[in-house]
Structures are given as structure tokens and as C-alpha cells.
Design a protein around this motif. Structure first.
Motif, short mmCIF file in Angstrom:
data_model
loop_
_atom_site.label_atom_id
_atom_site.label_comp_id
_atom_site.label_asym_id
_atom_site.label_seq_id
_atom_site.Cartn_x
_atom_site.Cartn_y
_atom_site.Cartn_z
N VAL A 18 0.83 -1.20 0.00
CA VAL A 18 0.00 0.00 0.00
C VAL A 18 0.87 1.26 0.00
O VAL A 18 0.43 2.34 -0.38
CB VAL A 18 -0.97 -0.01 1.20
N ASN A 19 2.12 1.09 0.42
CA ASN A 19 3.15 2.13 0.31
C ASN A 19 4.49 1.41 0.39
O ASN A 19 4.51 0.17 0.44
CB ASN A 19 2.97 3.22 1.39
N PRO A 20 5.62 2.09 0.39
CA PRO A 20 6.90 1.38 0.38
C PRO A 20 7.16 0.50 1.59
O PRO A 20 7.99 -0.41 1.53
CB PRO A 20 7.93 2.52 0.31
N ILE A 21 6.45 0.72 2.70
CA ILE A 21 6.72 -0.02 3.93
C ILE A 21 5.61 -0.99 4.30
O ILE A 21 5.88 -2.12 4.71
CB ILE A 21 6.96 0.97 5.10
N ASP A 45 0.45 -8.11 -12.63
CA ASP A 45 -0.34 -6.92 -12.98
C ASP A 45 -0.84 -6.16 -11.75
O ASP A 45 -1.00 -4.94 -11.81
CB ASP A 45 -1.55 -7.31 -13.83
N LEU A 46 -1.12 -6.89 -10.66
CA LEU A 46 -1.71 -6.26 -9.47
C LEU A 46 -0.80 -6.26 -8.25
O LEU A 46 -1.08 -5.59 -7.27
CB LEU A 46 -3.03 -6.95 -9.11
N GLY A 47 0.27 -7.03 -8.30
CA GLY A 47 1.20 -7.05 -7.17
C GLY A 47 0.75 -7.89 -6.00
O GLY A 47 1.21 -7.69 -4.86
N HIS A 48 -0.14 -8.86 -6.22
CA HIS A 48 -0.56 -9.75 -5.14
C HIS A 48 0.61 -10.63 -4.70
O HIS A 48 1.32 -11.18 -5.53
CB HIS A 48 -1.71 -10.63 -5.60
N CYS A 92 -5.09 -3.54 -5.44
CA CYS A 92 -3.91 -3.42 -6.32
C CYS A 92 -2.80 -2.69 -5.58
O CYS A 92 -3.05 -1.69 -4.89
CB CYS A 92 -4.28 -2.66 -7.58
N ALA A 93 -1.58 -3.16 -5.72
CA ALA A 93 -0.43 -2.52 -5.10
C ALA A 93 -0.24 -1.10 -5.65
O ALA A 93 -0.54 -0.83 -6.81
CB ALA A 93 0.83 -3.34 -5.35
N HIS A 94 0.28 -0.21 -4.80
CA HIS A 94 0.44 1.20 -5.20
C HIS A 94 1.37 1.36 -6.39
O HIS A 94 1.21 2.29 -7.19
CB HIS A 94 0.95 2.02 -4.00
N ASP A 95 2.35 0.47 -6.52
CA ASP A 95 3.32 0.59 -7.61
C ASP A 95 2.95 -0.24 -8.84
O ASP A 95 3.74 -0.39 -9.76
CB ASP A 95 4.72 0.19 -7.12
N LYS A 96 1.72 -0.79 -8.85
CA LYS A 96 1.28 -1.60 -9.98
C LYS A 96 0.07 -1.00 -10.70
O LYS A 96 -0.43 -1.60 -11.67
CB LYS A 96 0.92 -3.01 -9.50
N THR A 99 0.49 -0.52 -14.50
CA THR A 99 0.45 -1.80 -15.21
C THR A 99 -0.96 -2.34 -15.28
O THR A 99 -1.42 -2.83 -16.32
CB THR A 99 1.37 -2.82 -14.50
N ALA A 100 -1.68 -2.26 -14.14
CA ALA A 100 -3.04 -2.78 -14.08
C ALA A 100 -3.94 -2.08 -15.10
O ALA A 100 -4.73 -2.73 -15.80
CB ALA A 100 -3.60 -2.61 -12.67
N ILE A 101 -3.83 -0.78 -15.19
CA ILE A 101 -4.67 -0.02 -16.14
C ILE A 101 -4.36 -0.42 -17.57
O ILE A 101 -5.27 -0.59 -18.40
CB ILE A 101 -4.45 1.49 -15.92
#
Length: 226
Positions: A18-21, A45-48, A92-96, A99-101
Motif C-alpha cells: 500500500v506504500n513502500p513499507i 499486474d496487481l502485485g498480489h 492493487c499494489a500502489h506501484d502496480k 500496469t493494471a490499467i
């Protein structure tokens, strides 16, 4: 209840960044069993991240939190037959998100962060923050007068005591991490109870509090995580 959800247990604990930590976790059914969705889609795509695959130094694991929460995305399932699941919605992960879109997912709810309320004469409550052994900072509302009277001896800090670098460690309303609680009999015979910071447990006891519960935290690599 649609047939495709009947008897489908949510037994897989999955995390996303959800953030870097902070890694936000929730229990979900096997999404890869849905036609048109693969494990690679969910991971790439989603960072699961599966519970036993979460790694990293200084990572904070959070389950059941009101905040922070990752963005939620939805995707229609191509060629789904009548009676089958027509779409899928998940985190979805904040950094993905980019990619997801690109892969056809739509953002239906943006990521949210913890709201901090500073002490204000016009408000009866403020945000109090307890620190835990996993380095998380648990935020909760506390009566302003109670904070002024008991906050220091419980090891709590106000919103103004949080630095910019600590903002990614904030969490509220989670089942884990969750601080321990302590209770104290006051001079008028009434009792007062609240969360306390883990590192100040001895000082809390020395101040006359009874420890009602210990902190609850998850750690990376702990296979006993719920």
C-alpha cells in the motif's frame, strides 16, 4: 447468492504494497480459479503476494485495517457465460496501478491514508499514536483531556509528533498490528483504560496501570499468520 460465490471460502491471506513499507493483507478466495484470470495476472499486474512470499527488511504487515488501504480495481471477464462471474474486483499494489490499467483493469476506489487529527480547542478528541515492536504506529481517537492527562505515561504521541518519514508507518483500525491495553484506577475510584506503546510497558506498570492485553503484530516469515 450467485452460484459462483456459493461455498467459496476466503481462506487465502494475500498482501499488496500500500506504500513502500506497509503490506496490506486480506483473506480472499482463490481468484486464479476464475476463468480468464491467472496467478501471473494477479502477481505481475496487481502485485498480489502470497503470505509466505512476503519478504523485505523493515516491512510492516497489516491485516483488517481501516487505513491505509490500497486502491481497488475491477475488470470484466471476457467471454463469461450467463451464470458465471462477469467481473472481478480486488486490491492493487500502489506501484502496480499503471500496469493494471494497461492490462484492462479500472480503478474503482483510490488508495486512502490514515487521517491525523491534531489537538484543537474546538474538538473534544484528537489522534493518539502508539508505537509497536514491528515499527508500526497505531493511530486512534482519544479524548483531548485524557490525552493531556495520561498520554505521556502511556507512551503516546500526538499527530504533531509524527515526522514525514514516519507517515508510511501509520495504521488505524487494524486487527493486526494492534497495541496492548492498560487500565488504571483513578483517585475518584473510576477506571481509565487505553492503548499503550509497547516500548513503554514497564513505565506504564510503574505508573500504576494493569496490563490488560499485549500487542498483536505480524512478522515477515511468520507462517503462523492468521
Amino acid at each position: 447468492m450467485p452460484s459462483y460465490t456459493r461455498n467459496k471460502k476466503r481462506e487465502n491471506l494475500v498482501f499488496v504494497a500500500v506504500n513502500p513499507i506497509i503490506r496490506f493483507g486480506w483473506k480472499v478466495k482463490d481468484l486464479a480459479a476464475i476463468s480468464g484470470i491467472s496467478s501471473a495476472d494477479l502477481t505481475n499486474d496487481l502485485g498480489h503476494i502470497a503470505e509466505n512470499a512476503v519478504t523485505g527488511s523493515g516491512i510492516i504487515l497489516v491485516v483488517g485495517a481501516q487505513a491505509p488501504k490500497p486502491a481497488r480495481v475491477t475488470k470484466k471477464i471476457a467471454n463469461a457465460a450467463v451464470g458465471q462471474q462477469q467481473s472481478i474486483s480486488t486490491f492493487c499494489a500502489h506501484d502496480k496501478l499503471g500496469t493494471a490499467i494497461k492490462k484492462g483493469w479500472n480503478v474503482t476506489k483510490n488508495r486512502n491514508s490514515v487521517t491525523l487529527r491534531a489537538s484543537n480547542p474546538s474538538r473534544p478528541s484528537q489522534t493518539a499514536i502508539a508505537s509497536l515492536s514491528d515499527n508500526s504506529l497505531y493511530c486512534f481517537p482519544m479524548n483531548k483531556a485524557d490525552f493531556e492527562a495520561y498520554g505521556a505515561e502511556l507512551g503516546l504521541v500526538p499527530a504533531s509528533g509524527i515526522s514525514g518519514t514516519e507517515s508510511d508507518k501509520l495504521v488505524s483500525g487494524s486487527s493486526k498490528p494492534r497495541p496492548g491495553r492498560a487500565s488504571k484506577i483513578l483517585s475518584d475510584g473510576s477506571s481509565f483504560s487505553s492503548f499503550y506503546s509497547t516500548s513503554t510497558k514497564k513505565a506504564v506498570i510503574d505508573a500504576g496501570y494493569d496490563i490488560l492485553s499485549e500487542e498483536l503484530v505480524l512478522t515477515v516469515g511468520d507462517n503462523s499468520n492468521p
